[in-house]
Design an enzyme around this catalytic site. Structure first.
Site, PDB file in Angstrom:
ATOM      1  N   LYS A  31       0.861  -1.187   0.000  1.00  0.00           N
ATOM      2  CA  LYS A  31       0.000   0.000   0.000  1.00  0.00           C
ATOM      3  C   LYS A  31       0.896   1.235   0.000  1.00  0.00           C
ATOM      4  CE  LYS A  31      -3.950   2.082   2.461  1.00  0.00           C
ATOM      5  NZ  LYS A  31      -4.904   1.974   3.592  1.00  0.00           N
ATOM      6  N   SER A  41     -10.329  -0.411   6.705  1.00  0.00           N
ATOM      7  CA  SER A  41      -9.702  -0.340   5.376  1.00  0.00           C
ATOM      8  C   SER A  41      -8.968  -1.582   4.903  1.00  0.00           C
ATOM      9  CB  SER A  41      -8.747   0.846   5.310  1.00  0.00           C
ATOM     10  OG  SER A  41      -9.489   2.011   5.094  1.00  0.00           O
ATOM     11  N   SER A  87      -9.945   1.927   2.451  1.00  0.00           N
ATOM     12  CA  SER A  87      -9.043   2.680   1.612  1.00  0.00           C
ATOM     13  C   SER A  87      -7.973   1.842   0.904  1.00  0.00           C
ATOM     14  CB  SER A  87      -8.336   3.748   2.463  1.00  0.00           C
ATOM     15  OG  SER A  87      -7.504   3.147   3.434  1.00  0.00           O
TER      16      SER A  87
END
Ligand code: GLN
Length: 527
Positions: free
Chosen positions: A115, A214, A190
């Site tokens: 990420k 998330s 997210s």
């Protein structure tokens, strides 16, 4: 983009075998780390125009890391020394939490997509924001050091909502990510890029962060497995901060088995994160085979009321029946303060975000406006241009609730609610070993459907946010479909009981095959 080589073709045939067997194939030199990374890069590059799961791909850098992994696998003393150095760095100066010797090189050659929130030396690290569009991290996050010490290869940087604020990935400065099960739908957020890439077979594993859901929510919407560890289990050093008392790093993979191997590497003390906890337990992969018979699974009645979609509810109910068939005992529990979780979170998280994001001032980090006449204008323009609408909304809310005169009414009150929520879970866990229920009320939203209504988006976090407020470990595992879209089963355990979560998820995955289903457009060798 070049066509795959025969060696890459061979590597492409392997990923569905899971991390254990990939590690074995690499160790026995059946395949090289360079070929395996090349094969996944090929897939990532090919899917990029359709899914947009990555913000940065840097083939050369990834292949360099893969060559280093091959050297480690080949027994090079230099490569071993570099891995040992990374293991020590992961603990911080004078730290006691260095990656244990047995894990150094344990995942050598395994490709992992990160990420874009974890600083990684030499990699552009944007956090999904224009503010950091050109920021190249000068150091490694604790998580990255650990993965380096284990010998993994970074495949690139996964797309995400700006500063991890969002539930759809539509708040990324680098464009929305699409759900591989239905390109007209969002992957969740997210950590949407991480989840979409693993679901589409573009990466065998990916990192993520979970502040209010998330990891679990995109895992559920993309049909992959995701784990959010106990707060304090995984270092936040070098993980760009959103809401520091809630943020926790974790991982996505296809199975609980793979997640256990990843968590073995990720978890550990880091003196550079003051909330990181030094613990002797670990070795999560060791808890997997244990029997689940007799475990008491708490079913919170508040999570099955109005608001839960029928399709998701039915799939989750079937999953609970399956746990019962495996010998678990279902018990009713109650979490009465859950109803206040969302309002409390949307005070606490923006409050912390407004403070954390004050460092992006156009002077020290990131974007600086081209034109300004004085210092105030430099701040205003740089922040005005650098941040997107959702981030600005949260900074405004956060500044408001922390301001003199409102602090007691909002922030302090929210902290009290947070305590009630943690107490609810403590009471529930007095009568059960873990909690199971839905991850989200419904399945993946259509792209664009909530862009003008932030509240509708916030409400979808109703079952995930209480867990973050209490700091507990939780997972999402694939548990069926709602009109062709994946549904997740959420498992929540008491603090530090990730082993129990993984044990139950693994037993469930041995009895079901939801986690093996692939999005039709990305299944088979062509994926
Ligand atoms: N959807 C939640 C939010 O927008 C959670 C985000 C997260 O876990 N990073 O804040």
């Amino acid at each position: 983009m070049s066509a795959p080589t025969p060696a890459q073709d061979k590597a492409l045939a392997l990923p569905d075998r899971g991390l254990r067997s990939l590690t074995q194939a690499l160790a026995q030199r059946e395949i090289s780390a360079v070929d395996l990374a090349g094969a996944f890069l090929q897939r990532l590059e090919a899917a990029q125009p359709t899914l947009n799961s990555c913000i940065t791909l840097d083939r050369e850098r990834s292949l360099q890391e893969a060559a280093a992994a091959d050297a480690l696998l080949g027994g090079s003393e230099d490569a071993k020394a570099a891995a040992r150095a990374a293991a020590t760095t992961a603990a911080g100066p004078g730290g006691q939490g260095a990656l244990p010797g047995g894990l150094i090189g344990a995942l050598a050659g395994i490709p992992v997509l990160h990420k874009d929130i974890f600083c990684a030396e030499g990699w552009r690290t944007t956090c999904g924001s224009r503010m950091l569009e050109n920021f190249v991290a000068p150091y490694d996050a604790g998580v990255i050091s650990r993965f380096k010490a284990a010998g993994t290869v970074s495949l690139g940087r996964a797309n995400m909502d700006e500063f991890a604020m969002g539930s759809t990935n539509e708040h990324s400065f680098f464009g929305a990510v699409r759900n591989p099960w239905d390109l007209q739908r969002v992957p969740g957020g997210s950590s949407g890029g991480s989840a979409a890439a693993v679901a589409a077979g573009l990466a065998p594993a990916a990192t993520g962060t979970d502040t209010g859901g998330s990891i679990r929510q995109p895992a559920a919407w993309c049909g992959v497995s995701g784990i959010k560890p106990t707060y304090g289990r995984v270092s936040r050093f070098g993980m760009i901060a959103f809401a520091s008392s809630l943020d926790q790093g974790g991982a996505f993979a296809r199975s609980a088995d793979d997640l256990a191997l990843l968590l073995d590497v990720m978890a550990g003390h880091d003196t550079r994160d003051s909330t990181s906890v030094l613990r002797q337990d670990g070795a999560f992969s060791a808890s997997l085979g244990q029997d689940v018979r007799g475990l008491r699974v708490g079913v919170p009645k508040e999570w099955f009321g109005t608001g839960l979609g029928a399709g998701v509810g039915a799939a989750v109910q079937t999953a609970l029946d399956q746990l019962q068939a495996l010998g678990c005992e279902l018990v009713a529990v109650t979490l009465p303060a859950s109803a206040q979780a969302i309002p409390a979170y949307y005070v606490i998280a923006p409050a912390e975000a407004s403070s954390n994001l004050s460092r992006f001032d156009g002077v020290r980090f990131g974007h600086r406006a081209a034109e300004y006449h004085d210092l105030n204008e430099l701040y205003e323009r740089s922040r005005g241009e650098g941040f997107g609408a959702e981030v600005k909304r949260r900074i405004l809310i956060g500044s408001y609730v922390l301001s003199h005169g409102y602090y007691d009414a909002y922030y302090l009150q929210a902290q009290k609610v947070r305590r009630l929520i943690a107490d609810d879970f403590a009471r529930a866990f007095a009568g059960c070993d873990l909690i199971a229920g839905p991850v989200t009320p419904g399945s993946a939203f259509a792209l664009g459907s909530n862009s003008s209504d932030p509240t509708a988006m916030y409400l979808a976090d109703i079952y995930t946010i209480p867990v973050n407020l209490a700091g507990l470990p939780a997972m999402s595992v694939p548990a069926g479909f709602d009109q062709g879209l994946p549904v997740g089963l959420q498992l929540v355990a008491p603090w530090w009981q990730e082993g129990r979560l993984l044990q139950v998820a693994h037993a469930y995955q041995r009895a079901t095959d939801w986690h093996q289903r692939r999005p039709p457009a990305f299944s088979g060798a062509a994926a």
